[in-house]
Design an enzyme around this catalytic site. Structure first.
Site, PDB file in Angstrom:
ATOM      1  N   PHE A  42     -14.824  11.596   1.202  1.00 70.05           N
ATOM      2  CA  PHE A  42     -14.631  10.644   0.109  1.00 70.05           C
ATOM      3  C   PHE A  42     -13.278   9.949   0.158  1.00 70.05           C
ATOM      4  O   PHE A  42     -13.098   8.881  -0.423  1.00 70.05           O
ATOM      5  CB  PHE A  42     -14.843  11.336  -1.250  1.00 70.05           C
ATOM      6  N   LYS A  43     -12.316  10.546   0.861  1.00 67.55           N
ATOM      7  CA  LYS A  43     -10.981   9.935   0.883  1.00 67.55           C
ATOM      8  C   LYS A  43     -10.982   8.547   1.525  1.00 67.55           C
ATOM      9  O   LYS A  43     -10.090   7.748   1.266  1.00 67.55           O
ATOM     10  CB  LYS A  43     -10.000  10.860   1.579  1.00 67.55           C
ATOM     11  N   ASP A  44     -12.007   8.254   2.333  1.00 65.95           N
ATOM     12  CA  ASP A  44     -12.116   6.912   2.916  1.00 65.95           C
ATOM     13  C   ASP A  44     -12.208   5.825   1.842  1.00 65.95           C
ATOM     14  O   ASP A  44     -11.718   4.720   2.039  1.00 65.95           O
ATOM     15  CB  ASP A  44     -13.370   6.807   3.789  1.00 65.95           C
ATOM     16  N   LEU A  91      -8.651   5.260   0.951  1.00 63.41           N
ATOM     17  CA  LEU A  91      -7.676   4.992   2.023  1.00 63.41           C
ATOM     18  C   LEU A  91      -8.026   3.765   2.860  1.00 63.41           C
ATOM     19  O   LEU A  91      -7.127   3.130   3.421  1.00 63.41           O
ATOM     20  CB  LEU A  91      -7.483   6.229   2.888  1.00 63.41           C
TER      21      LEU A  91
END
Ligand SMILES: *Cc1c(COP(=O)(O)O)cnc(C)c1O
Length: 468
Positions: A109-111, A114
């Site tokens: 999910f950090k995509d 970021l």
């Protein structure tokens, strides 16, 4: 929109300055001065927007110093790298809605945040004719998402430290097979904490920080929280329109409190009751669960689990919630944080009613995680990763009749294959993007956990203002 610090020590700044500041200069965290409210009519009118259009509607309420067409372009480019047009698809399994946040380039999910932050940095550096050297330590997921966020960007070099042979094979390959000239992977002989300590110590050298234009990508950056608010609203709109229901609960696998804090902001923005409860799900590193159930925030030792991205004790975004809990009093927030640093403990029992109106919490054991992955596969044929399973465990425990519940699926199961295969009792088919990198050429420096060596390396390879 102006931005302030939770500790009250900075003059209000516009969004673009807040993004570049990262951590507020007074050591606090940055927050918008007010949280915009969305009226029911506006909200209902968003129902048919694409993910990107909705992102623009939400972000533009927090950003007034980037021209509209530039912001739209940043958003569109950030989500063009996802493997589905929907960006964040919602699937339905059994009695649950599952929000799949893992369709970006590194399958976690950090995509979502970021990819946007990388493009935003590039845009702002171009505007200011400046450069940035990003330095960070990772235990796995953040590093790869950050590297994919800035690979190939001209005014940015990125240096990511990971503990040698202590990240999973997939995580290591995801980072080290990115061989763009601006990406430097450094494996250190040591632990994640050693890497983190080196990074902190280098950032504390303020002359070096300024001279080398050091930048950070950790989850304290407000732009990351903002990008995450979007998917709560997106899912809420879809669930509400499907079910004739006007309310939804969310279950959030939580580590640093960044993701669930975005849910908290969404809840305060939307018409009353659109989001009912936020379920805070932890693994056996349960400091936040204890905070909700006992009203005491007290640090203890980190234990390794099968959901490593949540193996955290000191949740860096918690200070943001604390600020609202303490009635937006910066002095009180500062004192509370100082007390926490000194004693490792914060007594919030006076605020327990409010905390329990905002959150319900449950910790999942390693056995719970295995059992949930296994039984969900048996019943529905749906395979989830261990982080997602922590949230699903919590959701099934607290689900209330007639209230839809949405679980955030934070990573693709293929990223944590070993745990998942054990739970479902058969080999996992790897997604193409993982299969392809496993025997791709990789590049990585191996170094001692020695601050000076790493600082010298950074200096030697830093992007310089006059050459960009
Ligand atoms: C980072 C991460 C989390 C935890 O998110 P926070 O914002 O730190 O609470 C959960 N799941 C996965 C897969 C992650 O990478």
């Amino acid at each position: 929109m102006q931005y302030i610090s939770t500790r009250g020590g900075i003059d209000p700044v516009p969004f673009t300055e807040a993004v570049m500041m990262g951590l507020a200069d007074d050591g606090g965290l940055i927050l918008p001065r007010t949280i915009p409210r969305i009226g029911s009519e506006t909200y209902a009118g968003w129902k048919d927007l694409s993910y990107q259009e909705l992102a623009f509607e939400i972000m533009s309420r927090f950003i007034d110093d980037i021209p509209e067409s530039d912001l739209r372009d940043l958003i569109n480019r950030s989500y063009a790298t996802f493997d589905t047009e929907k960006v964040v698809p919602l699937v339905h399994q059994g009695s649950l809605h599952i929000m799949e946040l893992f369709h970006g380039p590194t399958l976690a999910f950090k995509d979502v945040a970021l990819q946007f932050l990388g493009n935003l940095f590039e845009y702002l550096l171009e505007k200011n004719d400046s450069v940035m050297n990003i330095l960070g330590a990772t235990s796995g997921d953040t590093g790869s998402a950050a590297i994919y966020g800035v690979r190939g960007k001209e005014r940015i070099n990125i240096f990511i430290l990971h503990p040698h042979q202590r990240v999973s094979k997939v995580q290591e390959k995801q980072m080290t097979t990115v061989t763009d000239a601006n990406v430097y992977n450094i494996a250190i002989h040591g632990t994640f904490d050693d890497g983190q300590a080196i990074v902190k110590s280098i950032f504390n050298d303020l002359d070096f920080k300024e001279e080398q234009h050091l930048g950070a990508i950790n989850s304290i950056n407000w732009a990351r929280v903002l990008a995450q608010v979007v998917y709560y609203v997106h899912s809420c709109l879809h669930i509400n329109s499907h079910e004739n229901d006007k309310t939804t609960d969310f279950s959030v696998p939580t580590g640093n409190f960044g993701d669930i804090f975005a849910g908290y902001i969404a809840k305060r923005m939307l018409p009353e009751g659109s989001i009912r409860k936020l379920l805070l799900a932890t693994n056996s590193n349960d400091i936040l669960t204890r905070m909700v159930t006992d009203g005491v925030y007290s640090l203890s030792q980190v234990v390794p689990t099968s959901s490593p991205s949540m193996d955290i004790q000191s949740a860096s975004n918690f200070e943001r919630y604390l600020y609202y809990l303490l009635d937006k009093e910066p002095d009180q927030t500062r004192q509370a944080m100082e007390q926490l640093t000194e004693t490792g403990k914060l007594d919030l029992t006076d605020y327990q009613d409010q905390i329990q109106r905002d959150f319900t919490a449950t910790a999942a054991s390693e056995e719970d995680v295995q059992a949930i992955i296994g039984s969900f596969y048996q019943e529905y044929g749906y395979i989830m990763d261990p982080h997602t399973a922590v949230g699903v465990h919590c959701a099934l425990r607290h689900q209330e009749k007639g209230i839809p519940i949405c679980c955030l699926a934070t990573a693709h199961p293929g990223k944590f294959g070993e745990t998942v295969e054990k739970a479902i009792g058969k080999p996992l088919e790897l997604p193409d993007s993982i299969a392809q990198i496993l025997d791709k050429e990789s590049r990585c420096e191996l170094m001692d956990a020695d601050r000076n060596q790493i600082q010298d390396f950074l200096k030697k390879h830093a992007v310089q203002a006059h050459t960009a």
